[in-house]
Write an enzyme that holds these catalytic residues in place. Structure first.
Site, PDB file in Angstrom:
ATOM      1  CE  LYS A  35      -3.917  -2.073   2.471  1.00  0.00           C
ATOM      2  NZ  LYS A  35      -4.715  -2.045   3.713  1.00  0.00           N
TER       3      LYS A  35
ATOM      4  CB  ALA B 180      -1.903   0.538   8.589  1.00  0.00           C
ATOM      5  CG  ASP B 181      -3.646  -5.265   5.425  1.00  0.00           C
ATOM      6  OD1 ASP B 181      -4.432  -4.769   4.602  1.00  0.00           O
ATOM      7  OD2 ASP B 181      -3.748  -6.431   5.857  1.00  0.00           O
ATOM      8  CB  THR B 182      -5.960  -4.350  10.723  1.00  0.00           C
ATOM      9  OG1 THR B 182      -5.328  -3.103  11.066  1.00  0.00           O
ATOM     10  CG2 THR B 182      -6.354  -5.082  11.997  1.00  0.00           C
TER      11      THR B 182
ATOM     12  N   GLY C 120       0.109  -4.585  10.291  1.00  0.00           N
ATOM     13  CA  GLY C 120       1.399  -4.264   9.694  1.00  0.00           C
ATOM     14  C   GLY C 120       1.430  -2.779   9.410  1.00  0.00           C
TER      15      GLY C 120
END
Length: 193
Positions: A52, A69-71, A106
């Site tokens: 991203k 960010a990635d959850t 992340g």
């Protein structure tokens, strides 16, 4: 003041950063969220956060700070994404019912037009209460689960599902503020507070 770019269209992440007057420019990344077989959940979250940030960084060239960010939600070694429909939301919430799971976010921060980047993650353990099928369905009918990894939002109606958390609350919302502040301060000389 540094120009902050949020490589996400998540209203929750935007709200968190606005609360601290960072007023990010929102620039949602258009990536295909894929996983490589055999990757650990932490690797998946960090890889997606990097993709991203990197994708968005190609649109900026004046040293802007890009935050991606990635959850993901992990239960019994299974990554639980966003539900496809109400039936899928019921399946996911039933898997989490009465058990502990991990919420992993992340984070990737890149300074545009430089080689400076940092990638990290935060992991929080969440335990759900024992819920009846009726309680799960009433929650699904709030529509809150539909755009959230793990089919719940701890900052909304979903907080009633949670018995306890161990770790960073804002991570479960979608952006681990303590970790983000540490990384921005240490590597980019930016303080959130």
């Amino acid at each position: 003041m540094e120009k902050i770019i949020l490589a996400s269209s998540s209203p929750r992440r935007k709200e968190i950063l606005n609360r601290y007057h960072l007023n990010p420019i929102i620039f949602g990344a258009e990536i295909e969220e894929k996983q490589i077989k055999g990757e650990l959940p932490e690797q998946v979250a960090m890889s997606l956060a990097f993709e991203k940030s990197y994708w968005v960084s190609n649109y900026f060239s004046n040293g802007e700070i890009i935050i991606g960010a990635d959850t993901i939600v992990v239960s019994e070694d299974m990554i639980l994404g966003k539900p496809k429909d109400e039936k899928d939301a019921f399946r996911i919430l039933s898997l989490l019912n009465g058990k502990e799971h991990s919420v992993i976010t992340g984070i990737c921060i890149i300074r545009a037009n430089t080689n400076i980047k940092i990638i990290d993650y935060e992991n929080t353990t969440v335990r759900f209460r024992h819920l009846s099928e009726e309680q799960i369905m009433r929650y699904i009918h709030t529509n809150e689960p539909m755009d959230k990894a793990g089919a719940y939002g701890i900052q909304g109606y979903g907080q009633i599902l949670v018995e306890k958390i161990n770790g960073c609350y804002s991570n479960v919302v979608g952006l681990p503020l303590g970790k983000l502040d540490y990384l921005l301060n240490k590597f980019f000389n930016v303080k959130i507070l």
